[in-house]
Motif scaffolding. Structure first.
Motif, PDB file in Angstrom:
ATOM      1  N   GLY A 128      -4.742  -0.043  -2.600  1.00 31.07           N
ATOM      2  CA  GLY A 128      -4.637  -1.419  -3.083  1.00 31.07           C
ATOM      3  C   GLY A 128      -5.339  -2.415  -2.175  1.00 31.07           C
ATOM      4  N   ASP A 129      -5.370  -2.114  -0.879  1.00 27.66           N
ATOM      5  CA  ASP A 129      -6.017  -3.030   0.070  1.00 27.66           C
ATOM      6  C   ASP A 129      -6.751  -2.203   1.124  1.00 27.66           C
ATOM      7  N   PRO A 130      -7.837  -1.551   0.690  1.00 27.09           N
ATOM      8  CA  PRO A 130      -8.528  -0.649   1.625  1.00 27.09           C
ATOM      9  C   PRO A 130      -9.027  -1.347   2.874  1.00 27.09           C
ATOM     10  N   GLY A 131      -9.295  -2.638   2.789  1.00 30.09           N
ATOM     11  CA  GLY A 131      -9.751  -3.378   3.973  1.00 30.09           C
ATOM     12  C   GLY A 131      -8.653  -3.435   5.026  1.00 30.09           C
ATOM     13  N   LEU A 132      -7.448  -3.825   4.599  1.00 35.58           N
ATOM     14  CA  LEU A 132      -6.324  -3.913   5.530  1.00 35.58           C
ATOM     15  C   LEU A 132      -5.955  -2.522   6.035  1.00 35.58           C
ATOM     16  N   TRP A 133      -5.956  -1.548   5.123  1.00 41.61           N
ATOM     17  CA  TRP A 133      -5.668  -0.167   5.536  1.00 41.61           C
ATOM     18  C   TRP A 133      -6.636   0.281   6.631  1.00 41.61           C
ATOM     19  N   GLY A 134      -7.907  -0.022   6.427  1.00 39.31           N
ATOM     20  CA  GLY A 134      -8.927   0.377   7.397  1.00 39.31           C
ATOM     21  C   GLY A 134      -8.684  -0.247   8.758  1.00 39.31           C
ATOM     22  N   ARG A 135      -8.261  -1.522   8.750  1.00 37.84           N
ATOM     23  CA  ARG A 135      -7.985  -2.193  10.028  1.00 37.84           C
ATOM     24  C   ARG A 135      -6.750  -1.591  10.690  1.00 37.84           C
ATOM     25  N   LEU A 136      -5.760  -1.238   9.875  1.00 37.27           N
ATOM     26  CA  LEU A 136      -4.537  -0.620  10.416  1.00 37.27           C
ATOM     27  C   LEU A 136      -4.863   0.718  11.089  1.00 37.27           C
ATOM     28  N   VAL A 137      -5.567   1.602  10.366  1.00 33.51           N
ATOM     29  CA  VAL A 137      -5.809   2.921  10.975  1.00 33.51           C
ATOM     30  C   VAL A 137      -6.822   2.839  12.116  1.00 33.51           C
ATOM     31  N   ASP A 138      -7.688   1.840  12.082  1.00 40.17           N
ATOM     32  CA  ASP A 138      -8.615   1.686  13.199  1.00 40.17           C
ATOM     33  C   ASP A 138      -7.864   1.272  14.471  1.00 40.17           C
ATOM     34  N   ARG A 139      -6.887   0.377  14.324  1.00 39.79           N
ATOM     35  CA  ARG A 139      -6.077   0.014  15.507  1.00 39.79           C
ATOM     36  C   ARG A 139      -5.288   1.214  16.008  1.00 39.79           C
ATOM     37  N   LEU A 140      -4.752   1.984  15.074  1.00 40.40           N
ATOM     38  CA  LEU A 140      -3.979   3.162  15.494  1.00 40.40           C
ATOM     39  C   LEU A 140      -4.892   4.208  16.134  1.00 40.40           C
ATOM     40  N   VAL A 145      11.507   2.348  11.391  1.00 37.94           N
ATOM     41  CA  VAL A 145      10.860   1.100  11.825  1.00 37.94           C
ATOM     42  C   VAL A 145      11.655  -0.077  11.277  1.00 37.94           C
ATOM     43  N   GLU A 146      12.029  -0.956  12.192  1.00 42.08           N
ATOM     44  CA  GLU A 146      12.877  -2.095  11.819  1.00 42.08           C
ATOM     45  C   GLU A 146      12.180  -2.993  10.793  1.00 42.08           C
ATOM     46  N   GLN A 147      10.952  -3.407  11.148  1.00 44.60           N
ATOM     47  CA  GLN A 147      10.178  -4.256  10.233  1.00 44.60           C
ATOM     48  C   GLN A 147       8.897  -3.529   9.869  1.00 44.60           C
ATOM     49  N   PRO A 148       8.888  -2.850   8.741  1.00 48.53           N
ATOM     50  CA  PRO A 148       7.702  -2.061   8.378  1.00 48.53           C
ATOM     51  C   PRO A 148       6.432  -2.907   8.249  1.00 48.53           C
ATOM     52  N   PHE A 149       5.312  -2.234   8.321  1.00 46.58           N
ATOM     53  CA  PHE A 149       4.007  -2.892   8.179  1.00 46.58           C
ATOM     54  C   PHE A 149       3.798  -3.249   6.706  1.00 46.58           C
ATOM     55  N   ARG A 150       3.632  -4.536   6.438  1.00 43.24           N
ATOM     56  CA  ARG A 150       3.524  -4.972   5.041  1.00 43.24           C
ATOM     57  C   ARG A 150       2.256  -5.778   4.758  1.00 43.24           C
ATOM     58  N   SER A 151       1.781  -6.565   5.724  1.00 39.43           N
ATOM     59  CA  SER A 151       0.669  -7.461   5.403  1.00 39.43           C
ATOM     60  C   SER A 151      -0.190  -7.694   6.640  1.00 39.43           C
ATOM     61  N   VAL A 152      -1.239  -8.466   6.436  1.00 35.26           N
ATOM     62  CA  VAL A 152      -2.230  -8.679   7.487  1.00 35.26           C
ATOM     63  C   VAL A 152      -1.594  -9.267   8.754  1.00 35.26           C
ATOM     64  N   THR A 153      -0.538 -10.058   8.604  1.00 32.91           N
ATOM     65  CA  THR A 153       0.089 -10.645   9.804  1.00 32.91           C
ATOM     66  C   THR A 153       0.721  -9.566  10.684  1.00 32.91           C
TER      67      THR A 153
END
Ligand code: CP3
Length: 323
Positions: A148-160, A75-83
């Protein structure tokens, strides 16, 4: 027999002729159809698995993923933050990856009675590539985000999860007879972490395709301690690797799910008598119980002799459980 193609000279020939990566080959329905059919034709296996990859949907929405030969997804630009969530818009299969459904439709015509297995990557395993930027042994960054950021993680896997649902529903609508959810790297997780941070998203995917009435296969490697949870996530079949004997796996899974597995792919590099002994051991351990899909515990190794795979298919077809 996933990636049976890699051991076939006819696959290597086709891939050498076509320019580009496997993702380019997947975008060509004629080529993808032919590659899917090769192991079925040569070996007479009982099902075909679609030639595609777990990163096809995220590549199709423009996340910037490629597959490097001998390495895997990068992946060219890995997933790092909410943006980075903004780069993960919903998948519209007809607009974003019509070639996948075209391949499925053309395969269903060619395969006749042989069922086609469609598939998607499970949210955790796809997320691991997006977060790590490529293959990783320990998935350190992925676990750090999860904890470290279960909220963001949850949003990431929910989109996936939503992306996987759209991909699987489109494949079944185009004619796939079963679906497989590949959570290949789930075995890197403890049962507690799996249940808390990963299972909800996979369960969402499996529940969202339940109404389609096709078998739902759920697979990972080194999942011995997770088998019951993989079933609980909503699978009708659980894929088991070779590290747990299949009779023991059945005990862990209970009577309500079928099993898929579980010959060690490396065994297929040994002389035939050793392959036959190990394959027979898998069959004997299942003991003729219904709901067993014989296959390898993971993908075919590229250096495997195709002759051995052909003999293996014959052995499994000829085997009868002792009365
Ligand atoms: O069996 C098949 O060939 C069906 C199609 C299929 C591929 N990938 C084609 C492929 C399927 C079902 C997958 C799923 C997949 N992709 C998984 C889950 C299954 C598993 O093995 O655990 C994962 C983790 C990936 C990600 C991925 N793609 C990896 C790790 C690799 C291997 C890199 C390498 O070359 O060793 C790939 C590339 C890939 N996907 C190949 C194939 C046939 C080989 C490369 C090529 O032919 O160009």
């Amino acid at each position: 027999m996933r990636q049976a193609g890699r051991s076939l000279p006819e696959y290597r020939r086709l891939r050498a002729q076509s320019t580009g990566t496997i993702l380019d080959a997947v975008r060509d329905p004629g080529l993808a159809t032919e590659i899917t059919l090769q192991p079925v034709r040569r070996h007479g296996v009982d099902a075909a698995i679609l030639y595609s990859d777990i990163v096809v949907p995220v590549a199709a929405i423009g996340f910037g993923v490629e597959i490097k030969a001998g390495v895997g997804p990068v992946v060219e630009q890995p997933f790092r933050s909410v943006t980075d969530l903004d780069r993960l818009r919903p998948l519209d299969p007809d607009a974003d990856c019509p070639y996948v459904q075209d391949t499925v439709r053309s395969l269903v015509g060619e395969l006749g009675d042989v069922p086609l297995i469609g598939f998607a990557g499970a949210p955790f395993t796809v997320a691991s590539y997006l977060v790590e930027g490529g293959p990783s042994r320990d998935l350190g960054r992925t676990k750090a985000l999860m904890l470290g950021d279960p909220g963001l993680w949850g949003r990431l896997v929910d989109r996936l999860a939503d992306i996987a649902i759209a991909a699987l529903r489109a494949q079944v609508a185009a004619g796939a007879s079963a679906v497989q959810l590949f959570d290949s790297w789930a075995g890197t997780l403890s049962p507690d972490m799996y249940e808390r941070h990963v299972m909800p998203a996979s369960a969402k995917v499996l529940a969202a395709v339940a109404d389609l009435g096709v078998p739902r296969i759920h697979f990972g490697v080194t999942t011995g301690e997770l088998l019951a949870l993989l079933a609980k996530a909503g699978a009708s079949v659980v894929g088991v690797d070779w590290r747990v004997p299949i009779d023991e796996a059945r005990q862990r899974l209970g009577p309500d799910v079928a099993v898929q597995g579980n010959l060690d792919p490396a065994v297929c590099l040994a002389p035939w008598p050793a392959v036959a002994e190990a394959a027979t051991d898998v069959l004997v351990r299942n003991g003729g119980r219904p709901g067993h899909i014989f296959n390898l515990g993971h993908g075919v190794l590229p250096e495997t002799d195709p002759e051995v795979l052909g003999r293996l298919v014959e052995l499994v077809h000829a085997w009868e459980a002792p009365a």
